[in-house]
Design an enzyme around this catalytic site. Structure first.
Site, mmCIF file in Angstrom:
data_model
loop_
_atom_site.group_PDB
_atom_site.id
_atom_site.type_symbol
_atom_site.label_atom_id
_atom_site.label_comp_id
_atom_site.label_asym_id
_atom_site.label_seq_id
_atom_site.Cartn_x
_atom_site.Cartn_y
_atom_site.Cartn_z
ATOM 1 N N LYS A 67 0.867 -1.190 0.000
ATOM 2 C CA LYS A 67 0.000 0.000 0.000
ATOM 3 C C LYS A 67 0.902 1.238 0.000
ATOM 4 C CE LYS A 67 -3.412 2.871 0.910
ATOM 5 N NZ LYS A 67 -4.208 3.358 -0.218
ATOM 6 N N ASN A 89 -2.417 5.728 -12.354
ATOM 7 C CA ASN A 89 -3.167 5.779 -11.109
ATOM 8 C C ASN A 89 -4.667 5.781 -11.431
ATOM 9 O OD1 ASN A 89 -3.879 6.151 -8.381
ATOM 10 N ND2 ASN A 89 -2.012 7.328 -8.038
ATOM 11 N N GLY A 144 -7.621 -1.904 -15.620
ATOM 12 C CA GLY A 144 -8.524 -2.675 -16.471
ATOM 13 C C GLY A 144 -8.044 -4.054 -16.871
ATOM 14 N N CYS A 191 -1.545 10.602 -5.860
ATOM 15 C CA CYS A 191 -2.704 10.145 -5.092
ATOM 16 C C CYS A 191 -3.859 11.138 -5.237
ATOM 17 C CB CYS A 191 -2.342 9.983 -3.618
ATOM 18 S SG CYS A 191 -3.788 9.615 -2.614
HETATM 19 C C1 DHB Z 1 -4.975 6.330 -2.427
HETATM 20 C C2 DHB Z 1 -5.578 6.238 -3.646
HETATM 21 C C3 DHB Z 1 -4.801 6.187 -4.768
HETATM 22 O O1 DHB Z 1 -5.305 6.072 -6.012
HETATM 23 C C4 DHB Z 1 -3.456 6.237 -4.668
HETATM 24 O O2 DHB Z 1 -2.703 6.213 -5.767
HETATM 25 C C5 DHB Z 1 -2.860 6.332 -3.457
HETATM 26 C C6 DHB Z 1 -3.630 6.371 -2.333
HETATM 27 C C7 DHB Z 1 -5.753 6.411 -1.196
HETATM 28 O O3 DHB Z 1 -6.780 7.058 -1.173
HETATM 29 O O4 DHB Z 1 -5.299 5.861 -0.181
#
Ligand code: DHB
Length: 294
Positions: A39, A195, A259, A128
């Site tokens: 993550k 992203n 996708g 993000c």
């Molecule tokens: C989150 C969402 C994303 O698309 C990303 O690249 C990084 C973090 C998030 O909301 O935690």
């Protein structure tokens, strides 16, 4: 020497998808995924946004996670523990997704990660969509300065670890040219396209038994989910890959993210110029068996 981003098995999980906890990471470790991607992490642990913050209907998804993660040190410790517990020849490469909230935070995270031999590569996420403000990678001038600062502040050792960039969806030829120039200039080993799609909105409609009235509401609490993903993203990311492949140095690898549901999607990714493949929504829907099946 810039280290090349090389994976033996080309398919693995997208950052953010069931890769936050030790259990998530262990599940990926025992699957056929070619790597374990964490993550996106910050300096300190975060609980992220209030639920509901993820929704899918089997083919498309929306998230407003808000960077829920255990803090970067947890992932460095996990990598150490993993590499000590598994025979070297059976270990999967661990890729740390980094999304510090400031330049100082990212400098600290990257400096410490460079010292950790159990992390194979870094995917720097400056795109993000869920934390407000303009993502660094959306403004080419800001992006240039940020990369310049981070590479010099961390004395980035390109021969020690490949560094990649998770990029947002770009829509103009100008952006592809400018961002390709930055990727080439800062010796970035790989880019991930793309992203999730910012500013998505999905409604759900509930028919209450015995009532004539249907209730409709956004599927996630924040209404707008930064991250739309799944089937609809494939054509978008194929175009991103194609544009970048034509402008990047040959040694920069491209990771397709968006996708992918079948092997055929990866084949199309290869036709566009992708080398590796991250599975997001489909992994959320299907679990780790998707890596084997795809
Ligand atoms: C989150 C969402 C994303 O698309 C990303 O690249 C990084 C973090 C998030 O909301 O935690």
């Amino acid at each position: 020497m810039v280290s090349q981003f090389e994976l033996q098995v080309p398919i693995y999980n997208a950052a953010g998808c069931k890769c936050t906890t030790k259990e998530d990471l262990n599940n990926i470790a025992s699957s056929s995924a070619g790597a374990i991607q964490t993550k996106s992490c910050t300096l300190a642990k975060r609980s992220g946004n209030q639920p509901p913050k993820y929704w899918d209907n089997g083919t498309i998804s929306i998230n407003s996670n808000g960077l829920e993660n255990e803090g970067y040190q947890f992932y460095l410790d996990y990598a150490n523990e993993y590499s000590q517990s598994i025979n070297a020849s059976n270990q999967k490469p661990i890729i740390l997704s980094v999304a510090g909230l400031s330049l100082d935070d990212n400098t600290k995270i990257i400096t410490d990660t460079l010292k950790n031999n159990s992390i194979y590569a870094l995917e720097l996420n400056l795109s993000c969509p869920n934390i407000g403000g303009i993502p660094v990678s959306s403004d080419v001038e800001v992006f240039n300065e940020y990369l310049n600062n981070i590479i010099s502040a961390t004395s980035y050792n390109h021969s020690a670890k490949p560094i990649g960039l998770k990029l947002p969806v770009y829509t103009t030829r100008w952006h592809f040219e400018k961002v390709s120039h930055l990727v080439n200039k800062y010796d970035i080993s790989f880019i991930t396209c793309s992203n999730s799609m910012p500013n998505c909105l999905q409604f759900e409609h509930i028919n209450n038994p015995g009532e004539d009235i249907m209730t409709s509401k956004p599927v996630i609490l924040n209404k707008l989910g930064g991250g739309g993903g799944g089937e609809f993203m494939k054509g978008i990311v194929l175009g991103q890959i194609y544009q970048f492949r034509n402008q990047l140095s040959e040694n920069v690898k491209i990771v397709m993210c968006g996708g992918i549901r079948y092997g055929m999607d990866c084949y199309e990714g290869q036709l566009a110029g992708a080398n590796y493949f991250q599975v997001g929504t489909q992994y959320m829907v299907e679990g780790t068996s998707c890596f084997d099946r795809i």
